[in-house]
Design a protein around this motif. Structure first.
Motif, PDB file in Angstrom:
ATOM      1  N   LEU A  53     -13.133  31.741 -86.275  1.00  0.00           N
ATOM      2  CA  LEU A  53     -11.786  31.322 -86.450  1.00  0.00           C
ATOM      3  C   LEU A  53     -11.647  29.934 -87.317  1.00  0.00           C
ATOM      4  CD1 LEU A  53     -10.314  31.519 -82.885  1.00  0.00           C
ATOM      5  CD2 LEU A  53      -9.823  33.038 -84.529  1.00  0.00           C
ATOM      6  N   PHE A  54     -12.605  29.299 -87.131  1.00  0.00           N
ATOM      7  CA  PHE A  54     -12.759  28.037 -88.554  1.00  0.00           C
ATOM      8  C   PHE A  54     -12.706  28.611 -89.865  1.00  0.00           C
ATOM      9  CE2 PHE A  54     -13.124  24.391 -85.400  1.00  0.00           C
ATOM     10  CZ  PHE A  54     -12.049  23.549 -85.891  1.00  0.00           C
ATOM     11  N   GLN A  55     -13.720  29.609 -89.865  1.00  0.00           N
ATOM     12  CA  GLN A  55     -13.930  30.345 -91.102  1.00  0.00           C
ATOM     13  C   GLN A  55     -12.722  31.098 -91.774  1.00  0.00           C
ATOM     14  OE1 GLN A  55     -16.712  29.894 -93.187  1.00  0.00           O
ATOM     15  NE2 GLN A  55     -17.537  28.285 -91.730  1.00  0.00           N
ATOM     16  N   ALA A  56     -12.216  31.573 -90.807  1.00  0.00           N
ATOM     17  CA  ALA A  56     -11.160  32.339 -91.252  1.00  0.00           C
ATOM     18  C   ALA A  56      -9.910  31.325 -91.804  1.00  0.00           C
ATOM     19  CB  ALA A  56     -10.555  33.132 -90.368  1.00  0.00           C
ATOM     20  N   ALA A  57      -9.680  30.404 -90.967  1.00  0.00           N
ATOM     21  CA  ALA A  57      -8.792  29.361 -91.345  1.00  0.00           C
ATOM     22  C   ALA A  57      -9.030  28.590 -92.854  1.00  0.00           C
ATOM     23  CB  ALA A  57      -8.427  28.331 -90.307  1.00  0.00           C
ATOM     24  N   LEU A  58     -10.400  28.267 -92.949  1.00  0.00           N
ATOM     25  CA  LEU A  58     -10.554  27.738 -94.176  1.00  0.00           C
ATOM     26  C   LEU A  58     -10.515  28.719 -95.286  1.00  0.00           C
ATOM     27  CD1 LEU A  58     -13.790  25.822 -92.889  1.00  0.00           C
ATOM     28  CD2 LEU A  58     -11.537  24.519 -93.752  1.00  0.00           C
ATOM     29  N   PHE A  59     -10.957  29.916 -95.043  1.00  0.00           N
ATOM     30  CA  PHE A  59     -10.672  31.014 -96.141  1.00  0.00           C
ATOM     31  C   PHE A  59      -9.085  31.004 -96.749  1.00  0.00           C
ATOM     32  CE2 PHE A  59      -9.773  35.340 -97.475  1.00  0.00           C
ATOM     33  CZ  PHE A  59     -10.373  35.552 -98.451  1.00  0.00           C
ATOM     34  N   LEU A  60      -8.310  31.312 -95.723  1.00  0.00           N
ATOM     35  CA  LEU A  60      -6.992  31.339 -96.055  1.00  0.00           C
ATOM     36  C   LEU A  60      -6.427  30.063 -96.492  1.00  0.00           C
ATOM     37  CD1 LEU A  60      -5.860  33.110 -92.657  1.00  0.00           C
ATOM     38  CD2 LEU A  60      -6.136  34.179 -95.010  1.00  0.00           C
ATOM     39  N   GLN A  61      -6.982  28.885 -96.241  1.00  0.00           N
ATOM     40  CA  GLN A  61      -6.454  27.644 -96.807  1.00  0.00           C
ATOM     41  C   GLN A  61      -6.983  27.656 -97.948  1.00  0.00           C
ATOM     42  OE1 GLN A  61      -7.345  23.988 -94.407  1.00  0.00           O
ATOM     43  NE2 GLN A  61      -8.124  23.257 -96.148  1.00  0.00           N
ATOM     44  N   ARG A  62      -8.214  27.961 -98.351  1.00  0.00           N
ATOM     45  CA  ARG A  62      -8.673  27.726 -99.878  1.00  0.00           C
ATOM     46  C   ARG A  62      -8.025  28.916-100.962  1.00  0.00           C
ATOM     47  NH1 ARG A  62     -14.256  26.861 -97.272  1.00  0.00           N
ATOM     48  NH2 ARG A  62     -14.007  24.489 -97.228  1.00  0.00           N
ATOM     49  N   ARG A  63      -7.804  30.071-100.213  1.00  0.00           N
ATOM     50  CA  ARG A  63      -6.879  31.250-101.034  1.00  0.00           C
ATOM     51  C   ARG A  63      -5.643  30.721-101.321  1.00  0.00           C
ATOM     52  NH1 ARG A  63      -5.991  37.165 -98.906  1.00  0.00           N
ATOM     53  NH2 ARG A  63      -4.153  36.172 -97.889  1.00  0.00           N
ATOM     54  N   LYS A  64      -5.025  30.056-100.401  1.00  0.00           N
ATOM     55  CA  LYS A  64      -3.547  29.419-100.740  1.00  0.00           C
ATOM     56  C   LYS A  64      -3.825  28.211-101.597  1.00  0.00           C
ATOM     57  CE  LYS A  64       0.283  27.022 -98.477  1.00  0.00           C
ATOM     58  NZ  LYS A  64       0.859  26.535 -97.005  1.00  0.00           N
ATOM     59  N   GLN A  65      -4.607  27.370-101.591  1.00  0.00           N
ATOM     60  CA  GLN A  65      -4.891  26.347-102.605  1.00  0.00           C
ATOM     61  C   GLN A  65      -5.291  27.190-103.880  1.00  0.00           C
ATOM     62  OE1 GLN A  65      -7.983  23.797-100.813  1.00  0.00           O
ATOM     63  NE2 GLN A  65      -6.370  22.529 -99.641  1.00  0.00           N
ATOM     64  N   THR A  66      -6.016  27.880-104.042  1.00  0.00           N
ATOM     65  CA  THR A  66      -6.192  28.711-105.301  1.00  0.00           C
ATOM     66  C   THR A  66      -4.959  29.314-105.925  1.00  0.00           C
ATOM     67  OG1 THR A  66      -8.560  29.241-104.492  1.00  0.00           O
ATOM     68  CG2 THR A  66      -7.752  30.425-106.345  1.00  0.00           C
ATOM     69  N   ARG A  67      -4.403  29.756-105.404  1.00  0.00           N
ATOM     70  CA  ARG A  67      -2.873  30.352-105.727  1.00  0.00           C
ATOM     71  C   ARG A  67      -1.951  29.208-106.290  1.00  0.00           C
ATOM     72  NH1 ARG A  67      -1.217  35.012-101.440  1.00  0.00           N
ATOM     73  NH2 ARG A  67      -2.923  36.682-102.136  1.00  0.00           N
ATOM     74  N   GLN A  68      -2.068  28.200-105.535  1.00  0.00           N
ATOM     75  CA  GLN A  68      -0.979  26.946-105.937  1.00  0.00           C
ATOM     76  C   GLN A  68      -1.802  26.358-107.540  1.00  0.00           C
ATOM     77  OE1 GLN A  68      -1.052  24.334-102.668  1.00  0.00           O
ATOM     78  NE2 GLN A  68       0.414  25.477-101.638  1.00  0.00           N
ATOM     79  N   VAL A  69      -3.096  26.337-107.599  1.00  0.00           N
ATOM     80  CA  VAL A  69      -3.501  25.784-108.813  1.00  0.00           C
ATOM     81  C   VAL A  69      -3.358  26.501-109.877  1.00  0.00           C
ATOM     82  CG1 VAL A  69      -5.520  24.961-109.553  1.00  0.00           C
ATOM     83  CG2 VAL A  69      -4.987  24.308-107.335  1.00  0.00           C
ATOM     84  N   ARG A  70      -3.548  27.926-109.917  1.00  0.00           N
ATOM     85  CA  ARG A  70      -3.486  28.623-110.848  1.00  0.00           C
ATOM     86  C   ARG A  70      -2.375  28.538-112.003  1.00  0.00           C
ATOM     87  NH1 ARG A  70      -5.854  34.657-109.552  1.00  0.00           N
ATOM     88  NH2 ARG A  70      -5.367  34.655-112.061  1.00  0.00           N
ATOM     89  N   THR A  71      -2.623  28.649-113.138  1.00  0.00           N
ATOM     90  CA  THR A  71      -1.308  28.368-114.109  1.00  0.00           C
ATOM     91  C   THR A  71      -1.137  29.772-114.821  1.00  0.00           C
ATOM     92  OG1 THR A  71      -2.957  27.722-115.773  1.00  0.00           O
ATOM     93  CG2 THR A  71      -1.781  25.938-114.442  1.00  0.00           C
ATOM     94  N   ASP A  72      -1.966  30.680-114.665  1.00  0.00           N
ATOM     95  CA  ASP A  72      -1.890  32.145-115.481  1.00  0.00           C
ATOM     96  C   ASP A  72      -0.965  33.077-114.731  1.00  0.00           C
ATOM     97  OD1 ASP A  72      -3.674  32.473-113.382  1.00  0.00           O
ATOM     98  OD2 ASP A  72      -4.988  33.539-114.675  1.00  0.00           O
TER      99      ASP A  72
END
Length: 145
Positions: free
Chosen positions: A124-143
């Motif tokens: 569950l921690f791994q899934a939560a961290l994966f979703l969190q990082r995916r969300k952060q990656t979408r927020q950072v992308r400028t393209d």
């Protein structure tokens, strides 16, 4: 001065809880290792668990676990991915001992349930961290359009 500072992402609550969880797991693994070493050297069980007095199946299992648990503890404390892998091997060994060979090792349902519970929490921690990082990656992308 602030503009010269490196841009380091801040830890979230999930990151902090995950690191705390891994450190607690490391302490528990160290406790298990000390229990196995105490048994093998005769300091616990009134000396009945000494290595030279054990049946062959117990010799193999307890020796392997006495070596795996401290390695897992170090890996988990250092937050290294291989620490979780070694812990999974040690937990699977104990689960197999008590579930598949109860006539040799006895039944310890509490230990089996504890290992499975910890494994579920880890996933569950791994899934939560994966979703969190995916969300952060979408927020950072400028393209993105």
């Amino acid at each position: 001065m602030a503009s010269d500072s490196p841009n380091v992402p801040r830890w979230t609550l999930t990151d902090t809880l995950y690191v705390t969880f891994l450190r607690v797991m490391a302490a528990v693994c160290l406790w298990f290792a000390l229990q196995y070493w105490a048994m093998l050297t005769g300091y616990s069980l009134e000396g009945r668990g000494r290595f030279d007095l054990l049946p062959p199946a117990w010799k193999a299992a307890s020796t392997a676990l006495a070596m795996m648990f401290p390695v897992a503890a170090v890996g988990l404390w250092l937050l290294a991915p291989w620490g979780a892998v070694v812990w999974v091997l040690a937990a699977a060994t104990e689960i197999a001992m008590h579930e598949f060979y109860p006539s040799i090792f006895g039944i310890n349902r509490l230990l089996v349930i504890a290992h499975i519970t910890v494994a579920v929490i880890y996933v569950l921690f791994q899934a939560a961290l994966f979703l969190q990082r995916r969300k952060q990656t979408r927020q950072v992308r400028t393209d993105l359009p």
